[in-house]
Design a protein around this motif. Structure first.
Motif, short mmCIF file in Angstrom:
data_model
loop_
_atom_site.label_atom_id
_atom_site.label_comp_id
_atom_site.label_asym_id
_atom_site.label_seq_id
_atom_site.Cartn_x
_atom_site.Cartn_y
_atom_site.Cartn_z
N THR A 144 0.99 -1.06 0.28
CA THR A 144 0.48 0.20 0.16
C THR A 144 0.93 1.49 0.04
O THR A 144 -0.17 2.32 -0.03
CB THR A 144 -1.32 -0.14 1.34
OG1 THR A 144 -0.20 -0.11 2.63
CG2 THR A 144 -1.85 -1.11 0.99
N GLU A 173 1.10 3.07 5.15
CA GLU A 173 0.89 3.27 5.99
C GLU A 173 -0.63 2.72 6.02
O GLU A 173 -1.27 2.16 7.60
CB GLU A 173 0.44 4.57 6.30
CG GLU A 173 1.44 5.66 6.64
CD GLU A 173 1.80 6.95 6.50
OE1 GLU A 173 -0.29 7.56 6.15
OE2 GLU A 173 2.22 8.16 6.66
N ASN A 174 -1.17 2.04 5.42
CA ASN A 174 -2.94 1.27 5.41
C ASN A 174 -1.63 -0.72 5.13
O ASN A 174 -1.23 -0.70 4.62
CB ASN A 174 -3.48 1.65 3.85
CG ASN A 174 -3.38 2.95 3.23
OD1 ASN A 174 -4.01 3.78 5.02
ND2 ASN A 174 -3.61 3.73 3.01
#
Length: 152
Positions: A96, A132-133
Motif C-alpha cells: 500500500t 500506512e495502510n
C-alpha cells in the motif's frame, strides 16, 4: 523519392503492420479456463453470481505453499494457508506504499516489501513503515478442492 518521405512511409508501414496484432492481444476480456498445472483439471475462473471465482485448488496450494494470481481475478490475489489458524487466506499482495508485490517470509510470519521495507502480518496489518495502510483481505471459501475468492 526523397529520403525523408521514404523513411516516413517505412515508419508508417511498420506501425500499421505491428498495431493490429498488438491491439488484438490486449483485448481479450473473457475469462478462459486455466490449468494450474499439467496434472490438474481445468478450472472455470469466471465470476459467479455470488461474486466468487475459483482461482486454484487446495492440492496446488499444498504443493506450492502460496498461489499468486494476477491474471484471472480483477485484482492481484495471493492465497496462502495462515500459519496459526490453518485457514486459507487471500489478500492483495500489492504494498500500500507504492505498489510493489510483497513476499511471504514464512519463517517470520510476515509479508515483506522488497522495494522499501514495509512489513505486514499474515492478516495484512502494517508492522513496519513506510506503508500506512493494511493489505486488503478478500473473502475466501472452499468447495471441494477449489479455492473460491471474492476479489472485488
Amino acid at each position: 523519392m526523397e529520403r525523408r518521405y521514404f523513411i516516413n512511409w517505412m515508419t508508417l508501414g511498420a506501425l500499421v503492420s505491428v498495431l493490429p496484432p498488438t491491439l488484438s492481444s490486449c483485448q481479450s476480456g473473457e475469462k478462459r479456463p486455466i490449468s494450474s498445472s499439467n496434472n490438474t483439471p481445468k478450472i472455470d475462473t469466471s465470476i459467479r453470481e455470488d461474486r466468487f471465482q475459483a482461482l486454484d485448488t487446495i492440492s496446488q496450494l499444498e504443493a506450492q505453499g502460496t498461489i499468486l494470481d494476477r491474471r484471472n481475478a480483477p485484482k492481484p490475489v495471493l492465497i496462502f494457508r495462515h500459519q496459526e489458524t490453518q485457514a486459507i487466506t487471500a489478500l492483495n499482495p500489492m504494498c500500500t506504499h507504492q505498489g510493489c508485490t510483497v513476499e511471504l517470509l514464512a519463517d517470520e510470519n510476515v509479508f515483506d516489501c522488497p522495494c522499501h521495507g514495509s512489513q505486514f502480518d499474515l492478516d495484512g496489518a502494517v508492522l513496519a513503515s513506510p506503508a500506512e495502510n493494511p493489505l486488503p483481505l478478500f473473502e475466501v471459501k472452499q468447495e471441494g478442492d477449489l479455492i473460491l475468492v471474492k476479489a472485488q
